[in-house]
Design an enzyme around this catalytic site. Structure first.
Site, PDB file in Angstrom:
ATOM      1  N   ASP A   1       0.850  -1.186   0.000  1.00 16.14           N
ATOM      2  CA  ASP A   1       0.000   0.000   0.000  1.00 16.14           C
ATOM      3  C   ASP A   1       0.883   1.233   0.000  1.00 16.14           C
ATOM      4  O   ASP A   1       2.079   1.171  -0.312  1.00 16.14           O
ATOM      5  CB  ASP A   1      -0.909  -0.037   1.230  1.00 16.14           C
ATOM      6  CG  ASP A   1      -2.285   0.552   0.962  1.00 16.14           C
ATOM      7  OD1 ASP A   1      -2.368   1.786   0.730  1.00 16.14           O
ATOM      8  OD2 ASP A   1      -3.266  -0.204   0.981  1.00 16.14           O
TER       9      ASP A   1
ATOM     10  N   HIS B   1      -3.613   5.756   4.007  1.00 15.53           N
ATOM     11  CA  HIS B   1      -4.413   4.644   3.477  1.00 15.53           C
ATOM     12  C   HIS B   1      -3.881   3.303   3.978  1.00 15.53           C
ATOM     13  O   HIS B   1      -4.609   2.485   4.560  1.00 15.53           O
ATOM     14  CB  HIS B   1      -4.398   4.704   1.948  1.00 15.53           C
ATOM     15  CG  HIS B   1      -5.318   3.748   1.271  1.00 15.53           C
ATOM     16  ND1 HIS B   1      -4.938   2.480   0.894  1.00 15.53           N
ATOM     17  CD2 HIS B   1      -6.606   3.879   0.886  1.00 15.53           C
ATOM     18  CE1 HIS B   1      -5.952   1.874   0.307  1.00 15.53           C
ATOM     19  NE2 HIS B   1      -6.981   2.701   0.290  1.00 15.53           N
TER      20      HIS B   1
ATOM     21  N   SER C   1     -11.185  -1.021  -0.339  1.00 16.33           N
ATOM     22  CA  SER C   1      -9.937  -0.882   0.415  1.00 16.33           C
ATOM     23  C   SER C   1     -10.097  -1.363   1.846  1.00 16.33           C
ATOM     24  O   SER C   1      -9.186  -1.950   2.426  1.00 16.33           O
ATOM     25  CB  SER C   1      -9.502   0.582   0.461  1.00 16.33           C
ATOM     26  OG  SER C   1      -8.895   0.978  -0.722  1.00 16.33           O
TER      27      SER C   1
END
Length: 747
Positions: free
Chosen positions: A255, A296, A623
């Site tokens: 990520d 994220h 996600s």
């Protein structure tokens, strides 16, 4: 990427094209940045002139207007992506204008003719701004590009030949002072090319095309101390009660991460990330871990750790598909040629990332700039790694269907014959800021494949329009902003792909949007008479005429990953943005009505959950769903290993059931099978009976008989038979049936 969905903000899957994300002013929905800050960006446009367009800020716009109808003037320019061609010609025109400054009078423009003045760096930068090339892809006058090799499908399928071609071109560019490197396994180079050298690069014999680089992006949001509700919704306590906590399993999280202000240490101190003895931080790209300021990945790892609290973790901080593929190879313990070097470093890999283009869509991954990533994932699975990938958040940003043009050759998006497909759902989009509009078009005319003699010679064009100010009758007209129309005439290395990534400059503003933005739409032209293809259109914001089916991002279409859809954690309703199956048929054709040999997605899990990194209810999208299943996969794999080891005799160590790739693959397959069995049973089959293109095999929520599902999978996938007991086929089937019946019994 954030996706609008009613009252919620979706911290979405990081997808394909480099765009600015956040809460856009006025008409734009979807937010993770401050609305005030974006409003300020939109307000940079000046008051309208007589035509309603904002005048150019001093020093930013070229004295020569951007030619939306830029046409290549030679074979080299014909290889340039539309925005690059527009910028190049605008810079040349500005340099040739009376009184324009150049690097040196009479200088020879690289790739041009003697006596042509080379545009100054300032002129080149202005041309790139005017052509809408996003700031993320620019460094002064240098542009981040993908360079496609002029390689045949046969050469692409031969790794040694492909590597030699890439090395030859990269060496030639490097000797000319241009930064370039091949994307491992793909017929594509990453490069940083000055605008005034772009034509020279395109003129090289080994170059098929030069276009803007495609990047994954990572959404961000504000922190608040909370934990995911997905653990309870998954009923993970049933597995914890079996003693399953992830011990002995390593999970790789690929990520983008944020550690610009001590975020990693803070998450560890709060118990939201594992301690240093069970955490490895890795970054292959330039810069320190977490330097890209993206929370994220922080939230993704939080979720997986919540579900598998005794697992070890490797966090791979990535910037592009090259980093992603390298992370897969490292986690799976593969060499540069994807040959396994022994046990994988991680038994589970999870990626909440994806691309809107870069492959075919049929799961093969045999062409496109993502080929190297697909190859690495395929080899990782063969080495016994359970690989998971988010399905994508593209359902409302995708259109797919057969070519069907009007009398003027433009694609009709619906039965009413509309040829303009509104971007951002027809709402005003800000200009003169950091927000980009991007779109990708591809179709099933890939070279080689099942039809080895096929060439890419069916040609379509992709066009961006702005709705202009009303005329005297109050009717707004559409104004062409620019076109991308690469050559598709059968040449080596050509692909059936068109794409743009456009940041609207200030002079795009219209009165309709308060002189701070404009309304945009795309059109597709069929340039080859009689062409009849399956067209796939993706945009980075919602499109007016969308088709949710077949909207999987890449590499979520491959059978080598478990593809995860998103459910609302509160009621298990399918999120409207969650990308749908099925995967495309061979070569990217529309799927038929026959058996689906690559059912997608595979399962569904939870979104709209709390994390420290995003805040209450703010981590959403596929996600969020994917790391839930990754954490659960670690627990199920732990159980499969236990089943394979059996009851060790007193004083003896359990057998090593992971000492060969074949044994590891059997365990991984049983883990995948187990998760899908849980989705089919215990009231988890939420869509059509059996597999469907929205929920996959169903919700991953464990029930009272889940362990029987695991045992049935262990026998069915030869984990116990192959690794420990030597059963006859009949004996194995009896045990499969017994456990499957218990697995499927009503809860």
């Amino acid at each position: 990427m954030n996706i609008p969905s009613g009252k919620r903000r979706h911290a979405a899957l990081a997808i394909g094209i480099a765009v600015g994300l956040g809460a856009l002013w006025s008409g734009l929905s979807s937010s993770s940045s401050s609305p005030a800050s974006v409003a300020a960006a939109g307000a940079q446009a000046a008051h309208p002139g007589a035509t309603g367009a904002a005048p150019a800020p001093a020093g930013r716009m070229l004295p020569v207007a951007l030619n939306a109808f830029a046409q290549p003037r030679n074979d080299a320019q014909a290889k340039l992506g539309g925005q690059l061609l527009q910028a190049l010609q605008a810079a040349e025109a500005a340099a040739a204008a009376p009184g324009a400054s150049a690097v040196a009078a009479g200088a020879v423009r690289a790739g041009g003719s003697a006596g042509a003045a080379a545009p100054s760096v300032a002129v080149q930068i202005a041309a790139l701004v005017q052509a809408g090339v996003p700031a993320k892809l620019r460094e002064d006058n240098r542009v981040s590009v993908h360079i496609d090799l002029a390689a045949t499908p046969e050469q692409i399928e031969r790794p040694g030949v492909l590597a030699r071609l890439g090395e030859e071109l990269a060496g030639s560019l490097q000797r000319a002072g241009i930064r370039a490197q091949q994307i491992a396994g793909s017929a594509v180079l990453d490069a940083s090319v000055p605008l005034d050298r772009m034509e020279w690069v395109a003129a090289q014999a080994l170059v098929a095309r030069v276009d803007l680089k495609t990047l994954p992006n990572f959404a961000q949001a504000a922190p608040a101390p909370v934990a995911t509700q997905g653990a309870a919704a998954s009923e993970v306590q049933r597995l914890h009660d079996l003693g399953l906590n992830g011990e002995g399993i390593t999970v790789a999280v690929i990520d983008g991460f944020d550690d610009t202000d001590g975020e990693v240490a803070a998450l560890q101190a709060a118990g939201e990330w594992p301690d240093a003895d069970r955490l490895t931080l890795r970054r292959d790209a330039a810069g320190a871990f977490g330097a890209d300021d993206s929370s994220h990945g922080n939230a993704v790892l939080e979720i997986a750790y919540d579900l598998a609290p005794q697992a070890s973790f490797i966090a791979y901080d990535t910037s592009d598909n090259n980093d992603w593929a390298a992370a897969v190879r490292h986690a799976a313990n593969l060499d540069a040629n994807n040959v396994a070097q022994g046990r994988p470093r991680a038994q589970v890999i999870t990626a909440s990332l994806g691309f809107e283009n870069g492959s075919i869509g049929d799961g093969s991954g045999r062409l496109g700039f993502l080929k190297g990533l697909y190859d690495a994932i395929r080899a990782a699975r063969a080495n016994g790694v359970v690989v998971l990938n988010a399905a994508g958040n593209e359902a409302l940003k995708h259109w797919g269907g057969a070519s069907n043009v009007d009398a003027n050759g433009f694609q009709r998006w619906n039965a009413a014959g509309e040829t303009y497909n509104l971007l951002n759902n027809g709402q005003c989009f800000p200009v003169a800021g950091n927000y980009s509009l991007s779109a990708s078009l591809f179709w099933n005319d890939w070279a080689g494949g099942a039809n080895a003699a096929n060439l890419t010679d069916q040609d379509y064009g992709l066009h961006l329009y702005r709705r202009g100010n009303p005329n005297a009758q109050g009717v707004a007209s559409w104004v062409l902003v620019g076109s991308v129309d690469a050559r598709q005439n059968g040449g080596a290395g050509q692909e059936p792909v068109e794409r743009f990534n456009y940041t609207p400059p200030a002079n795009q503003a219209t009165r309709e949007c308060g002189n701070r933005g404009a309304v945009y739409a795309v059109r597709v032209s069929r340039n080859t008479a009689g062409a009849n293809n399956n067209l796939q259109l993706f945009a980075n914001w919602g499109i007016g005429r969308s088709v949710p089916e077949r909207s999987l991002s890449f590499p979520a279409d491959t059978a080598d990953v478990l593809t995860i859809a998103a459910l609302n954690v509160g009621d298990s309703a399918l999120e409207n943005y969650s990308s749908r199956g099925p995967a495309l048929a061979a070569g990217g054709a529309l799927p038929g009505n026959g058996a689906d040999n690559n059912p997608k997605p595979n399962a569904a899990s939870f979104a709209n959950v709390d994390t420290v990194s995003y805040g209450p209810g703010e981590f959403n999208g596929t996600s969020s769903a994917t790391p839930h299943v990754a954490g659960l996969a670690a627990l199920v794999l732990q159980r499969q290993i236990e089943l394979a080891q059996g009851d060790a005799q007193d004083g003896q160590d359990p057998p090593d059931v992971q000492d060969t790739a074949a044994k590891r693959l059997a365990l991984a397959n049983a883990t995948r099978d187990s998760l899908q069995q849980v989705g089919r049973t215990g009231g988890n089959d939420l869509g059509a009976v059996g597999h469907d293109g929205s929920y996959g095999y169903g919700r991953v929520r464990f029930h009272a008989n889940s362990d029987a599902c695991f045992t049935a999978a262990a026998y069915r996938d030869n984990v116990i038979d192959f690794l420990q007991e030597q059963l006859t086929a009949q004996e194995r089937q009896i045990r499969v049936d017994q456990n499957q019946a218990t697995c499927e019994s009503r809860q």
